[in-house]
Structures are given as C-alpha cells and as structure tokens.
Motif scaffolding. Structure first.
Motif, PDB file in Angstrom:
ATOM      1  N   LEU A 246      -1.482   4.998 -29.031  1.00  0.00           N
ATOM      2  CA  LEU A 246      -2.393   5.169 -27.872  1.00  0.00           C
ATOM      3  C   LEU A 246      -3.664   6.165 -28.043  1.00  0.00           C
ATOM      4  O   LEU A 246      -4.733   5.906 -27.640  1.00  0.00           O
ATOM      5  CB  LEU A 246      -1.568   5.537 -26.565  1.00  0.00           C
ATOM      6  CG  LEU A 246      -2.536   5.863 -25.219  1.00  0.00           C
ATOM      7  CD1 LEU A 246      -3.000   4.247 -24.836  1.00  0.00           C
ATOM      8  CD2 LEU A 246      -1.555   6.415 -24.073  1.00  0.00           C
ATOM      9  N   THR A 247      -3.422   7.026 -28.957  1.00  0.00           N
ATOM     10  CA  THR A 247      -4.501   7.940 -29.169  1.00  0.00           C
ATOM     11  C   THR A 247      -5.494   7.326 -30.235  1.00  0.00           C
ATOM     12  O   THR A 247      -6.748   7.801 -30.156  1.00  0.00           O
ATOM     13  CB  THR A 247      -3.975   9.275 -29.778  1.00  0.00           C
ATOM     14  OG1 THR A 247      -3.295   8.964 -31.097  1.00  0.00           O
ATOM     15  CG2 THR A 247      -3.064   9.802 -28.894  1.00  0.00           C
ATOM     16  N   THR A 249      -6.971   3.508 -30.791  1.00  0.00           N
ATOM     17  CA  THR A 249      -6.753   1.968 -30.750  1.00  0.00           C
ATOM     18  C   THR A 249      -8.186   1.209 -30.994  1.00  0.00           C
ATOM     19  O   THR A 249      -8.272   0.111 -31.506  1.00  0.00           O
ATOM     20  CB  THR A 249      -6.186   1.444 -29.439  1.00  0.00           C
ATOM     21  OG1 THR A 249      -7.297   2.074 -28.363  1.00  0.00           O
ATOM     22  CG2 THR A 249      -4.912   2.011 -29.261  1.00  0.00           C
ATOM     23  N   ARG A 253      -9.535  -2.638 -32.828  1.00  0.00           N
ATOM     24  CA  ARG A 253     -10.268  -3.262 -31.887  1.00  0.00           C
ATOM     25  C   ARG A 253     -11.579  -3.794 -32.623  1.00  0.00           C
ATOM     26  O   ARG A 253     -12.060  -4.938 -32.619  1.00  0.00           O
ATOM     27  CB  ARG A 253     -10.373  -3.177 -30.694  1.00  0.00           C
ATOM     28  CG  ARG A 253      -9.117  -2.853 -29.709  1.00  0.00           C
ATOM     29  CD  ARG A 253      -9.347  -3.023 -28.235  1.00  0.00           C
ATOM     30  NE  ARG A 253     -10.004  -1.925 -27.686  1.00  0.00           N
ATOM     31  CZ  ARG A 253      -9.503  -0.729 -27.456  1.00  0.00           C
ATOM     32  NH1 ARG A 253      -8.136  -0.477 -27.520  1.00  0.00           N
ATOM     33  NH2 ARG A 253     -10.184   0.406 -27.204  1.00  0.00           N
ATOM     34  N   SER A 271       0.315  -4.398 -31.542  1.00  0.00           N
ATOM     35  CA  SER A 271       0.066  -3.166 -30.919  1.00  0.00           C
ATOM     36  C   SER A 271       1.316  -2.408 -30.667  1.00  0.00           C
ATOM     37  O   SER A 271       2.548  -2.858 -30.349  1.00  0.00           O
ATOM     38  CB  SER A 271      -0.456  -3.262 -29.353  1.00  0.00           C
ATOM     39  OG  SER A 271      -0.458  -2.001 -28.972  1.00  0.00           O
ATOM     40  N   ALA A 275       0.558   1.475 -26.997  1.00  0.00           N
ATOM     41  CA  ALA A 275      -1.146   1.303 -26.663  1.00  0.00           C
ATOM     42  C   ALA A 275      -1.202   0.019 -26.124  1.00  0.00           C
ATOM     43  O   ALA A 275      -2.355  -0.644 -26.099  1.00  0.00           O
ATOM     44  CB  ALA A 275      -1.501   1.483 -28.065  1.00  0.00           C
ATOM     45  N   ALA A 278      -3.670  -0.201 -23.278  1.00  0.00           N
ATOM     46  CA  ALA A 278      -5.252  -0.024 -23.750  1.00  0.00           C
ATOM     47  C   ALA A 278      -5.574  -1.150 -24.285  1.00  0.00           C
ATOM     48  O   ALA A 278      -6.811  -1.520 -24.458  1.00  0.00           O
ATOM     49  CB  ALA A 278      -5.170   1.114 -24.646  1.00  0.00           C
ATOM     50  N   ASN A 279      -4.920  -1.635 -25.352  1.00  0.00           N
ATOM     51  CA  ASN A 279      -5.633  -3.118 -26.000  1.00  0.00           C
ATOM     52  C   ASN A 279      -5.558  -4.176 -25.165  1.00  0.00           C
ATOM     53  O   ASN A 279      -6.757  -4.789 -25.214  1.00  0.00           O
ATOM     54  CB  ASN A 279      -4.498  -3.282 -27.210  1.00  0.00           C
ATOM     55  CG  ASN A 279      -4.746  -2.270 -28.602  1.00  0.00           C
ATOM     56  OD1 ASN A 279      -5.706  -1.972 -28.669  1.00  0.00           O
ATOM     57  ND2 ASN A 279      -3.735  -1.857 -29.081  1.00  0.00           N
ATOM     58  N   SER A 282      -8.722  -3.971 -23.042  1.00  0.00           N
ATOM     59  CA  SER A 282     -10.081  -3.957 -23.458  1.00  0.00           C
ATOM     60  C   SER A 282     -10.137  -5.354 -24.568  1.00  0.00           C
ATOM     61  O   SER A 282     -11.083  -5.365 -25.315  1.00  0.00           O
ATOM     62  CB  SER A 282     -10.282  -2.979 -24.520  1.00  0.00           C
ATOM     63  OG  SER A 282      -9.446  -1.934 -24.296  1.00  0.00           O
TER      64      SER A 282
END
Ligand SMILES: NC(=O)C1=CN([C@@H]2O[C@H](COP(=O)(O)OP(=O)(O)OC[C@H]3O[C@@H](n4cnc5c(N)ncnc54)[C@H](OP(=O)(O)O)[C@@H]3O)[C@@H](O)[C@H]2O)[C@@H](O)CC1
Ligand SMILES: Nc1ncnc2c1ncn2[C@@H]1O[C@H](COP(=O)(O)OP(=O)(O)O)[C@@H](O)[C@H]1O
Ligand SMILES: [K+]
Length: 499
Positions: A246-247, A249, A253, A271, A275, A278-279, A282
C-alpha cells in the motif's frame, strides 16, 4: 549503424588500403570533408588549423590546403617541427604552401573558426605540456571549433577525457562513428557529429564484424512489432506488473501504463491484498489481480498467456521481492527486472546470476541505473578511466547471463552474446522520478508482443528517449505513456507502415 572502436577503424583503413585505396587518398577525402564542414561554419572569416604530428594533423593540412584554394584566409599552427612529420602526414604538409606557425599560444589570434587536428585515433596517453596548453587555449579562445575525427584529448574507444579535451562545436569523423561520439563525456565534447564517406567500402565490415551499434530505428526495424490485421488482444500478449504494498503502488501503475501504450494487448497489475483498493481505484484499462506472495504469484504465472512480467518498480527491497524474482525466473515468462528487484540482490548477486543461467531463458532484461548497477556488479568498476560504460555493460551481461540495460544520457544495452547498442537520443529532462518505471513497463509491453529481448530493450530505450522529446521540458513520468502514440505514428511513417 555500426560503431567502430579505434582499433576496428584502423582495421577498416588497412582493409581499404589492401583493397587498393591508397592511404593518402583516404586522407585527401578526410581533409576535403573537414574543409566542407569548415566552410559551413566559418563563413568568409579567417580559419586557424591547429595540427598535431600524426595523421590527424595530416587531415588538418589537407583541409588547410583545400580551404586556401577556396579563397579562405588560413593559417596553420603545428605542435612539432615540420621535419618530424612522417608518411601521409608529411605528404599532406608538403601540399600546404602557406606559413606554418610555431606552437605559440599567442598565434591563435581571433579566428572565425579553429580546426582542431591535434590528436585523433592515435591518442595513447594523457595530454600534458604544450598540447595541454594548446587545448586549454583553444577552449578559451571563444571561436567555434571543428574537431577532426575526435575532439583532441578524447579517447575514441571509451569517450573518456585524457587529462584535458577540446570542446568542439562540430566533429567530422570518418566512415563510422566511434564509441566516443555517443558515450559521455565524449559526446558532450563532440558537439554535432558528421560522418563523412572517405572512400572505404562497407564490404570491410564483413571482415571486422562489429558488435556495437547506434540505437536508432534502422537497427531494429525488423523486430518492431506491428499488430496484425487478423489479430486480437491476446495475439499482442499479456504483460503483468508486480505492485508494491500500500505504501508504494504508483511505480507499478506507471510501468503498467507504459506497457499498455507500448502495445501489449492486456496488462495486469498484480497487487498484494493491502494495495488492492489503491490499485483498483486508480486503474481503468489496466486490470488488477490479487496476488498472495510468491506462492500466489507462482499460481498466477501458470497461465502461459501471461507472457511478460516486470518486477521491481516500488516492489520493496528484501526477501519477499527476492522470492518473487526467483518465482518468475522459474516460471520463465519474458522478464524485466528493475529497481528494487535488482537492489534486493545487492548482497547476493551470484544467486541471481545463477538462477538466471539455470532457467535457460534468454528473454531476461536487467534495467539498472548507475547506482543499482554498482550494487550488482561491484567488480565492474567505473573508476578505471579506460574502462568505458560500453565495456562495463558488456561484462555485466556476460557475468549475469541476462541482457543488461544501463540507463543514463548514453543508455547502453548489451547482450551476453556480445551485441551492444548505445542510445544518444534521450533529453536531460527525462531524468525525473518514475521515468525509469515507465521504461521498464514499455519494455515489458514489447516483450509481451513477442519482440526478442535484446530488440525489446533497444526499442524501449529509443522510444522512451523520443517520448522525452515529444513531451518536452517540464515532462513528468505520467506524460511519457501519453505521448507514445505520437512517437509510434512517426515510426509508422518512417517505416512506411499504413495506419
Ligand atoms: N589511413 C588512415 O589510417 C587514416 C587516418 N586518418 C586520420 O588519422 C588519425 C590517426 O592518426 P595517427 O594514428 O597518426 O594518430 P594521431 O591521432 O594523429 O596522433 C598522433 C600521434 O600523437 C602522439 N600522441 C598520442 N597521444 C599523445 C599525447 N597525449 N601527447 C602527445 N602526443 C601524443 C602519438 O605518437 P607517439 O608520441 O606515441 O609516437 C600519435 O601517434 C585519425 O584520427 C584520422 O584523423 C584519416 O586521414 C583517414 C585515413
Ligand atoms: N542526463 C540524462 N539525460 C537523458 N536521460 C537521462 C539522464 N539521466 C537519466 N536519464 C534517464 O531517465 C530515466 C531515469 O530512470 P531511473 O533512474 O530508473 O528513475 P526512476 O527510478 O525514478 O524511474 C532513465 O531512462 C535514464 O536513462
Ligand atoms: K582532433
């Protein structure tokens, strides 16, 4: 286009001479080519030729004679006594009917152009004494400088400065470029580079068999991937990019977007659980898949349609990433190892190299920057002034069994089979956070389309540099994938591919 070391260039001269071209005829062609370039640079103003005692000086005398015949006001300064000239250089000096000024720095004056014919391929030791003072005076003079073959003081094979070197406005070299015309710092000292035909036939290359090439489209046109009319997305391959936790990613991308724009039919970010949110939030065209550590990764890679893989951008340094790399090596997709995937092996590079060699997979590319390169290949020091970036990367490819791509303004790609390319098209504003992540993804996207690894690395580097120009100053990494369609359109035009 082939690049010749100074040793290979000497061989080209010898082969041309053996085939019937007199050495002096080659020098006459070389001097004429210098005179042509000088006419373009000097206009009608006075020209000063600074000549050395070897054949580079001989080229200078031929140019001086030709320019005087064209009506230019030309003077010549010679580093040594005229009597000490030998062979073709002595013959060339005989043709010069003007005065020869002694090696006196005040004689430089204020010319409209200085022709630097002090040292070329024959430079064999650091420059000191009178030649050093002369080079410093040329650099301080303020007139434009045209260097003959190489800026004096630059080692033609390595691009290194041998103590001090001329900073040229333009350099005219002969038959083919030398590594120093592309590798830094040589390239910076060359200014514009012109390659002149001096009557050496390309046939000599059949004997020399050069293994170094400039990274330009002509070199890899045959490997450039073009979607088939009857194709579908799986025919263009499926690239997977491993995401960090998570910190971190964003890097994966960026890489994934590069892979998709470079033409992969499908791209998935793999992933870790934490995460996924978050992935998925986005990404749109790029897909996201849950991956549970190395075991989960191995399971995913059993799907052979996932034919290219990128590990490293934002992956994190340590045992987990090492396990992912070893898993990918065992599964044998075409593979790009970048950033943290490389640093994770800093303490045990031999383990990585053994694993690479064990797979027998030849489609593996390592994409370090200088820092990462040092961590993996500490024995290939860049401290030795005569060991060029080209030689270091070739040695690293041999050592690791993978294709090695060492990034920078003069990115070198080398294969364990000895082939290497040097790129000179990257603008300095490409050095921005995340730019390398996009590059590794682009290469992954090319691999997914079935491009052989060495070509994929070369094409990726070249397109990345062009994308840098397309986006222009102010570029951030996110811009790079978005300008790839413009770069691709220009390539299609250049190759005559319909779209
Ligand atoms: N047929 C052909 O081959 C053609 C060649 N061509 C032209 O010839 C050029 C190569 O010529 P080159 O081999 O004579 O050497 P060049 O660069 O003039 O150096 C001169 C001499 O300087 C000396 N020296 C070296 N380092 C030094 C230092 N640090 N400080 C002081 N002195 C130093 C060293 O002699 P040494 O002192 O070691 O005896 C060296 O031999 C090539 O670049 C191209 O322009 C073209 O005409 C096309 C056809
Ligand atoms: N002076 C420079 N001129 C041109 N390109 C450069 C220069 N310095 C670095 N680059 C390029 O910028 C990119 C930076 O990659 P990298 O260092 O991996 O950055 P990141 O890890 O932030 O993605 C590489 O493609 C490299 O070749
Ligand atoms: K020179």
């Amino acid at each position: 286009m082939e690049i010749l070391t100074t040793g290979e260039m000497e061989q080209a001269d010898r082969l041309a001479i053996a085939a019937g071209a007199p050495g002096f005829a080659l020098m006459l062609h070389a001097g004429q080519a210098v005179a042509d370039a000088a006419t373009d640079l000097a206009g009608q103003g006075p020209i000063l030729v600074a000549a050395g005692c070897g054949n580079n000086g001989g080229d200078g005398f031929v140019a001086a004679t030709e320019l005087a015949a064209r009506g230019h006001d030309v003077s010549v300064i010679l580093l040594c006594g005229r009597d000490s000239l030998k062979g073709d250089a002595a013959l060339a000096a005989k043709g010069w009917k003007g005065r020869v000024l002694p090696c006196d720095l005040s004689a430089l004056g204020s010319p409209a152009l200085i022709i630097d014919a002090l040292f070329g391929a024959g430079l064999n030791r650091p420059v000191t004494g009178d030649p050093q003072a002369m080079i410093e005076a040329i650099n301080a003079n303020g007139a434009p400088v045209l260097s003959v073959d190489l800026p004096s003081g630059i080692n033609g094979t390595t691009g290194a400065i041998m103590g001090v070197a001329v900073r040229a406005t333009e350099t005219v070299t002969f038959f083919r470029k030398k590594p120093a015309h592309l590798l830094l710092p040589g390239r910076i000292h060359c200014g514009r580079v012109r390659v002149a035909d001096i009557g050496i036939s390309d046939v000599v290359l059949d004997k020399i068999r050069p293994a170094t090439f400039e990274n330009i489209p002509d070199y890899w046109q045959g490997a450039f991937p073009v979607p088939r009319i009857d194709g579908h997305k799986y025919a263009r391959g499926h690239a997977v990019i491993v995401s960090g936790d998570l910190t971190s990613t964003g890097a994966a991308r960026l890489s994934a977007r590069g892979a998709l724009r470079a033409g992969a039919g499908l791209v998935s970010v793999l992933s870790p659980d934490d995460a996924l949110g978050a992935n998925t939030a986005s990404l749109t065209a790029v897909m996201v898949r849950r991956m549970n550590g190395a075991a989960g990764f191995a399971e995913i890679l059993t799907d052979r349609r996932l034919n290219a893989c990128v590990i490293g951008p934002g992956a994190g340094v340590g045992e987990e990433t090492r396990a992912l790399v070893l898993t990918a090596l065992a599964a044998k997709p075409a593979l790009v190892l970048d950033a943290d995937a490389l640093t994770s092996f800093a303490d045990l590079p031999a383990r990585l190299f053994e694993a690479i060699k064990e797979t027998g997979n030849t489609d593996i590319i390592l994409t370090p920057h200088e820092g990462e390169f040092r961590r993996l290949f500490s024995e290939m020091s860049n401290k030795h002034p005569l060991r060029s970036k080209l030689e270091r990367v070739r040695a690293a490819a041999g050592r690791s069994g993978a294709i090695v791509l060492l990034k920078g303004p003069d990115t070198v790609v080398a294969s364990p089979d000895g082939r290497a390319t040097i790129a000179a098209n990257a603008p300095p504003w490409l050095a921005t956070a995340g730019s390398g992540d996009v590059l590794s993804g682009m290469i992954g996207g090319l691999l997914a389309q079935g491009v052989p690894a060495f070509d994929a690395a070369c094409i990726g580097v070249w397109m990345h540099g062009e994308a840098g120009h397309e986006a222009g100053p102010g570029l951030i990494a996110e811009d790079l994938p978005e300008v790839l369609p413009a770069v691709l359109r220009r390539l299609y035009d250049r190759f005559g591919i319909d779209y």
